[in-house]
Scaffold this motif. Sequence first.
Motif, PDB file in Angstrom:
ATOM      1  N   GLY A  39      -0.247  -7.351   6.399  1.00 40.53           N
ATOM      2  CA  GLY A  39      -1.013  -6.550   5.437  1.00 40.53           C
ATOM      3  C   GLY A  39      -2.049  -7.331   4.663  1.00 40.53           C
ATOM      4  O   GLY A  39      -2.225  -7.110   3.468  1.00 40.53           O
ATOM      5  N   VAL A  88      -9.824 -13.923   2.171  1.00 41.28           N
ATOM      6  CA  VAL A  88      -9.837 -14.832   1.020  1.00 41.28           C
ATOM      7  C   VAL A  88      -9.137 -16.138   1.396  1.00 41.28           C
ATOM      8  O   VAL A  88      -7.988 -16.132   1.839  1.00 41.28           O
ATOM      9  CB  VAL A  88      -9.153 -14.165  -0.193  1.00 41.28           C
ATOM     10  CG1 VAL A  88      -9.025 -15.121  -1.358  1.00 41.28           C
ATOM     11  CG2 VAL A  88      -9.961 -12.948  -0.624  1.00 41.28           C
ATOM     12  N   HIS A 107      -1.083 -16.226  -5.770  1.00 39.24           N
ATOM     13  CA  HIS A 107      -2.149 -15.722  -6.650  1.00 39.24           C
ATOM     14  C   HIS A 107      -1.596 -15.312  -8.009  1.00 39.24           C
ATOM     15  O   HIS A 107      -2.234 -14.583  -8.756  1.00 39.24           O
ATOM     16  CB  HIS A 107      -2.870 -14.532  -5.999  1.00 39.24           C
ATOM     17  CG  HIS A 107      -3.710 -14.959  -4.829  1.00 39.24           C
ATOM     18  ND1 HIS A 107      -4.186 -14.057  -3.910  1.00 39.24           N
ATOM     19  CD2 HIS A 107      -4.140 -16.166  -4.417  1.00 39.24           C
ATOM     20  CE1 HIS A 107      -4.889 -14.701  -2.991  1.00 39.24           C
ATOM     21  NE2 HIS A 107      -4.865 -15.994  -3.277  1.00 39.24           N
ATOM     22  N   ALA A 147       0.844  -1.212   0.000  1.00 33.89           N
ATOM     23  CA  ALA A 147       0.000   0.000   0.000  1.00 33.89           C
ATOM     24  C   ALA A 147       0.876   1.258   0.000  1.00 33.89           C
ATOM     25  O   ALA A 147       0.646   2.197  -0.763  1.00 33.89           O
ATOM     26  CB  ALA A 147      -0.925  -0.010   1.213  1.00 33.89           C
ATOM     27  N   ALA A 153       2.962  -0.794   7.664  1.00 33.67           N
ATOM     28  CA  ALA A 153       3.983  -1.839   7.467  1.00 33.67           C
ATOM     29  C   ALA A 153       5.393  -1.257   7.400  1.00 33.67           C
ATOM     30  O   ALA A 153       6.335  -1.853   7.929  1.00 33.67           O
ATOM     31  CB  ALA A 153       3.672  -2.607   6.182  1.00 33.67           C
ATOM     32  N   GLU A 175      -4.873  -2.679  10.601  1.00 35.44           N
ATOM     33  CA  GLU A 175      -5.921  -2.912  11.609  1.00 35.44           C
ATOM     34  C   GLU A 175      -6.247  -4.399  11.627  1.00 35.44           C
ATOM     35  O   GLU A 175      -5.899  -5.134  10.703  1.00 35.44           O
ATOM     36  CB  GLU A 175      -7.182  -2.102  11.271  1.00 35.44           C
ATOM     37  CG  GLU A 175      -7.812  -2.526   9.978  1.00 35.44           C
ATOM     38  CD  GLU A 175      -8.456  -1.374   9.228  1.00 35.44           C
ATOM     39  OE1 GLU A 175      -8.417  -0.225   9.705  1.00 35.44           O
ATOM     40  OE2 GLU A 175      -8.982  -1.630   8.153  1.00 35.44           O
TER      41      GLU A 175
END
Length: 238
Positions: free
Chosen positions: A181, A186, A114, A18, A225, A209
Amino acid sequence: MSIGPENILILTGAGISAESGLGTFREKGGLWEKFDPMKLATPEAFADDPARVLEFYNARRANLADAKANAAHFALAELEQAWMMAGRGEFTLVTQNIDDLHEQAGSANLLHMHGELLKTRCQACGHLYTDAGPITHGAPCSACGKPHGLRPHVVWFGEMPLGLDQIYRAMDRVDLFIAIGTSGTVYPAAGFVQEAKKLGAWTVELSLEPGEVSEIFDEGIYGPATEFVPEWVAKKLA
Ligand code: APR
């Protein structure tokens, strides 16, 4: 008395990238707030409208072009290096992210469960190659020559994540599991903490969070992070 080996398994999610300017998925303003994943990140969506799906991933490739690894990525690469050099135990980094920021930071034993945004795969022959440029809808595969088969090498909803056998093998021997993070929404990634705990590992959630499965973790560290991962790594290596 010498301490035995400590095998580490780290799982990262969008939150670690992020602060490198790459969006997350489920936060305010996240990717899945702007785009419908069912229309862009499923095999059915690709079969139904390949041009739209390719446009979405081509835009994400362009976005990734000027993203840089951040202090959290570098800290994990440093931890891996130090852990291996000192023979302190196994180190496995599993990422849900399809960006290349862990590679940029120098991580080696890395598994993209992924897939990878900068890889293109031919659905006809399976040919896989690195390609930071856009995938042209209908372009022929450079290996088999068939058109219309090229797609980003990413795992869509409803498809099997990659490397699960390798991940569960590493999980079998894990002593310390850290999720960094990720919102824990999922599966199967969100189930790794349960697995690690069952096998007696110490489990840490390190995120902005608490996520959906935060109550399962033994320990929670909450904040950005780039601040908390380097701090945690420094303590681990002290
Ligand atoms: N530092 C640390 N954590 C952060 C930061 C930050 N700067 N910013 C956001 N986070 C945390 C959020 O608190 C949230 O828990 O990152 C997490 C992002 O959650 P998601 O957007 O759901 O991303 P992720 O968990 O990686 O999604 C998993 O879902 O859509 C699929 O395939 C996609 O790999 C993705 C998977």
